[in-house]
Design an enzyme around this catalytic site. Structure first.
Site, PDB file in Angstrom:
ATOM      1  CB  CYS A  37       3.962   0.003 -10.835  1.00 12.70           C
ATOM      2  SG  CYS A  37       2.426  -0.291  -9.466  1.00 12.70           S
ATOM      3  N   GLY A  44       3.381   0.348   1.711  1.00 14.62           N
ATOM      4  CA  GLY A  44       2.561   0.843   2.573  1.00 14.62           C
ATOM      5  C   GLY A  44       1.452   1.110   2.294  1.00 14.62           C
ATOM      6  CB  SER A  79      -1.748   4.958  -4.415  1.00 21.17           C
ATOM      7  OG  SER A  79      -2.297   3.835  -4.707  1.00 21.17           O
ATOM      8  CB  CYS A  91       2.353  -3.382   3.316  1.00 28.07           C
ATOM      9  SG  CYS A  91       0.728  -2.818   2.725  1.00 28.07           S
ATOM     10  CD  GLU A 128      13.393  -1.795  -2.277  1.00 27.98           C
ATOM     11  OE1 GLU A 128      14.709  -2.226  -2.663  1.00 27.98           O
ATOM     12  OE2 GLU A 128      12.471  -1.901  -3.001  1.00 27.98           O
ATOM     13  CB  SER A 155      -4.725   0.028  -5.215  1.00 29.06           C
ATOM     14  OG  SER A 155      -4.106  -1.165  -5.663  1.00 29.06           O
ATOM     15  CB  CYS A 166      -2.226  -6.596  -2.626  1.00 24.94           C
ATOM     16  SG  CYS A 166      -3.499  -5.176  -1.746  1.00 24.94           S
ATOM     17  CB  CYS A 202       7.399   5.729  -6.275  1.00 21.55           C
ATOM     18  SG  CYS A 202       6.160   4.876  -5.749  1.00 21.55           S
ATOM     19  CB  CYS A 211       1.316  -5.867  -4.130  1.00 26.27           C
ATOM     20  SG  CYS A 211       2.572  -4.653  -3.550  1.00 26.27           S
TER      21      CYS A 211
END
Length: 417
Positions: free
Chosen positions: A384, A210, A242, A146, A126, A264, A150, A139, A153
């Site tokens: 986000c 990722g 990031s 990933c 995405e 982050s 986290c 973005c 997320c």
């Protein structure tokens, strides 16, 4: 009401299916994302004389990244026979858009599909476009899935399938510019919410799916193309990478990419950050902040952005705000406070708005800009921390079966993934 445009028929979207013909051996490699040296080699391979290479590279670069063409036939000043040879050997096609969703606030999210490249079946990622009054931010994703898990997320709940290649990273930028009408002679879709003047995509942030520093070489090459002054020409000060804190790669990124850095962060103690951002167990706060202080080019004009998601009752106390200020002392920084964006199955809640404002006021009074990021695209899961695709890497037995590859006689169960 948010719009959802399904740009591929349901029959083309199976989750377990044989690879499409374009994914099998013999698929044409893409010229998108190559540096000039790679483009010259590709031209040489189709018979362009050495003495013409520099001129031909310049021509192709202009057509690909200034004019934004996706068909060799549109390259008017390239000889017809060369266009034909290029078309037979290479591709400059855009990624497949499976779905485009448009939020009530103008945010757009695209679901892109790419070839398997070892995953066993096509993969999807995405990409999100966020329009504001004076800027348009894209973005961009760097991986399918990933590895970092986290806990706040949504992407972290999707296992890593594979890295994205330079053509797939740059392709996100090119396709978004296509869809928005951000190339010369292109029309912006009627009713689209975009900046009132200037470039419609003025900023790129590597904050999608990722961890960019775990796909370092591909991200580096892609960003060199995006920032090239004779092509897409985005200033490195308008490109932000990031990272969750891959400490050994941070100095190298500063030296070799020279883009803006975002961390982050999300917690001010190792105990909490170990839970929220598990990579902290490998690279704790002291090491991470030391790498930030030493980031090449760091100055008040090139501040590091620290991203801090506001989780109710977890990391949003005034004691946390005070410790955040203490930790960042001496680092030219901006602190983005991000109201938590919910997703299905999440164990967290967003902090109360008045608490976010108290937190922001304290950090501001301490001398740090601390804007509260306005949630954008929540209604289409484009905010986000909400990005995720349904791609999964097939087990080796499945990949072998689907791709028609003969299995070695000594291949055993222990090799399955």
């Amino acid at each position: 009401m948010a719009l959802s445009l399904d740009l591929a028929s349901p029959d083309s979207r199976p989750r377990v299916a044989p690879p499409a013909p374009a994914e099998r051996a013999g698929d044409k490699p893409s010229l998108i994302g190559l540096d000039r040296e790679g483009l010259a080699k590709a031209l040489e391979d189709v018979g362009v004389p050495q003495k013409q290479l520099r001129m031909r590279v310049t021509q192709l670069w202009h057509w690909l990244y200034v004019r934004g063409v996706s068909d060799f036939s549109a390259m008017a000043n390239v000889a017809k026979d060369l266009r034909q040879r290029l078309d037979e050997a290479y591709s400059i096609a855009r990624p497949e858009i499976v779905e485009e969703k448009i939020s009530t606030d103008g945010t757009r999210k695209w679901l892109f599909r790419f070839a398997s490249r070892g995953a066993g079946r096509p993969v999807e990622i995405e990409t999100v476009y966020i329009p504001e009054e004076g800027r348009g931010t894209l973005c961009v994703s760097s991986q399918v899935g990933c590895t970092l898990t986290c806990t706040f997320c949504h992407t972290g709940t999707q296992k890593l399938v594979r890295n994205l290649f330079p053509d797939e990273i740059v392709g996100q930028v090119l396709t978004a510019r296509d869809r928005l009408g951000d190339f010369p002679d292109a029309a912006t879709p009627a009713g689209a919410i975009v900046p009132s003047e200037g470039r419609l995509i003025s900023n790129v942030v590597m904050m999608g799916m990722g961890e960019p520093l775990y796909n370092y070489d591909n991200v580096k090459q892609a960003l060199s193309v995006v920032s090239d002054g004779e092509g897409l020409s985005l200033s490195k000060r308008r490109i932000t990478l990031s990272t969750s804190g891959v400490v050994p790669m941070i100095p190298r990124a500063g030296e070799e990419m020279g883009v803006m850095l975002a961390i982050s962060l999300h917690a001010v103690t190792d105990e909490l950050r170990d839970k929220l951002v598990p990579i902290n167990r490998k690279y704790p706060l002291e090491e991470l902040l030391a790498a930030c202080r030493a980031y090449p080019g760091l100055s008040n004009a090139r501040r590091i952005t620290f991203e801090y998601v506001m989780l109710k009752g977890v990391n949003d106390s005034m004691a946390d705000a005070k410790e955040l200020v203490r930790l960042l002392k001496g680092i030219p920084a901006k602190i983005n406070l991000i109201p938590f964006n919910p997703w299905p199955g999440s164990p967290y809640e967003c902090s109360d708005w008045d608490q976010i404002e108290r937190f922001a006021d304290y950090v501001n009074q301490a001398g740090y800009a601390s804007p509260i990021r306005t949630p954008r695209g929540r209604d289409i899961f484009a905010a986000c921390g909400q990005l995720k695709s349904e791609s999964e890497r097939l087990r080796k037995t499945e990949r072998v079966a689907l791709e028609g590859i003969a299995m070695p006689a000594d291949w055993g169960h222990e090799h399955a993934r």
